[in-house]
Write a protein that holds these residues in place. Structure first.
Motif, mmCIF file in Angstrom:
data_model
loop_
_atom_site.group_PDB
_atom_site.id
_atom_site.type_symbol
_atom_site.label_atom_id
_atom_site.label_comp_id
_atom_site.label_asym_id
_atom_site.label_seq_id
_atom_site.Cartn_x
_atom_site.Cartn_y
_atom_site.Cartn_z
ATOM 1 N N GLY A 41 35.560 -166.003 16.590
ATOM 2 C CA GLY A 41 36.311 -165.942 15.172
ATOM 3 C C GLY A 41 37.606 -165.784 14.870
ATOM 4 N N PHE A 42 38.440 -165.892 16.293
ATOM 5 C CA PHE A 42 39.669 -165.462 16.023
ATOM 6 C C PHE A 42 40.612 -166.796 16.009
ATOM 7 C CE2 PHE A 42 38.216 -165.829 20.513
ATOM 8 C CZ PHE A 42 39.038 -166.849 20.991
ATOM 9 N N ASP A 43 41.962 -166.762 15.633
ATOM 10 C CA ASP A 43 42.527 -168.081 15.422
ATOM 11 C C ASP A 43 42.966 -168.337 16.913
ATOM 12 O OD1 ASP A 43 44.592 -169.796 15.065
ATOM 13 O OD2 ASP A 43 45.466 -168.499 13.257
ATOM 14 N N ILE A 44 42.141 -169.449 17.305
ATOM 15 C CA ILE A 44 42.287 -169.911 18.440
ATOM 16 C C ILE A 44 43.963 -170.331 18.961
ATOM 17 C CG2 ILE A 44 41.543 -171.780 20.228
ATOM 18 C CD1 ILE A 44 38.703 -171.494 19.117
ATOM 19 N N GLU A 45 44.291 -171.131 17.915
ATOM 20 C CA GLU A 45 45.725 -171.926 17.791
ATOM 21 C C GLU A 45 46.751 -170.739 18.218
ATOM 22 O OE1 GLU A 45 46.413 -174.748 15.094
ATOM 23 O OE2 GLU A 45 44.513 -176.006 15.769
ATOM 24 N N ALA A 46 46.625 -169.669 17.256
ATOM 25 C CA ALA A 46 47.582 -168.764 17.411
ATOM 26 C C ALA A 46 47.644 -168.028 18.669
ATOM 27 C CB ALA A 46 47.375 -167.686 16.263
ATOM 28 N N VAL A 47 46.434 -167.584 19.272
ATOM 29 C CA VAL A 47 46.299 -167.027 20.470
ATOM 30 C C VAL A 47 46.990 -167.881 21.708
ATOM 31 C CG1 VAL A 47 44.912 -165.895 22.323
ATOM 32 C CG2 VAL A 47 44.488 -165.631 19.723
ATOM 33 N N GLY B 157 38.686 -170.408 25.255
ATOM 34 C CA GLY B 157 37.180 -170.136 24.843
ATOM 35 C C GLY B 157 37.038 -168.684 24.247
ATOM 36 N N PRO B 158 35.691 -168.119 24.413
ATOM 37 C CA PRO B 158 35.734 -166.809 23.556
ATOM 38 C C PRO B 158 36.505 -165.780 24.312
ATOM 39 C CG PRO B 158 33.888 -167.561 24.688
ATOM 40 C CD PRO B 158 34.547 -168.610 24.794
#
Length: 72
Positions: free
Chosen positions: A20-26, A39-40
């Protein structure tokens, strides 16, 4: 993920999977190469308190509505 979490526990650490985190931001934050995917994530560290107990399953009549909409 499971292997990493079990290894952490074997070393005396606690872990928690995260979604549920912002994949693109990370990906941008860690300069993830374009040919890689996120991934997670797993948080690993020393716990500060006991884990919350897992809740039980809700009764089906509280979460399933058949042939219509539930009115307030």
């Amino acid at each position: 993920m499971q292997t990493m979490m079990l290894a952490a526990q074997g070393m005396g650490y606690q872990s928690c999977p995260m979604i549920g985190f912002d994949i693109e931001a990370v990906a941008k934050l860690i300069n993830l190469p374009d040919d890689h995917v996120m991934g997670p994530m797993v948080a690993i560290g020393k716990g500060t308190k006991e884990a919350w107990p897992k809740p039980g399953q809700l009764p089906l009549d509280e979460v399933v509505i058949e042939n219509g909409f539930k009115t307030p």
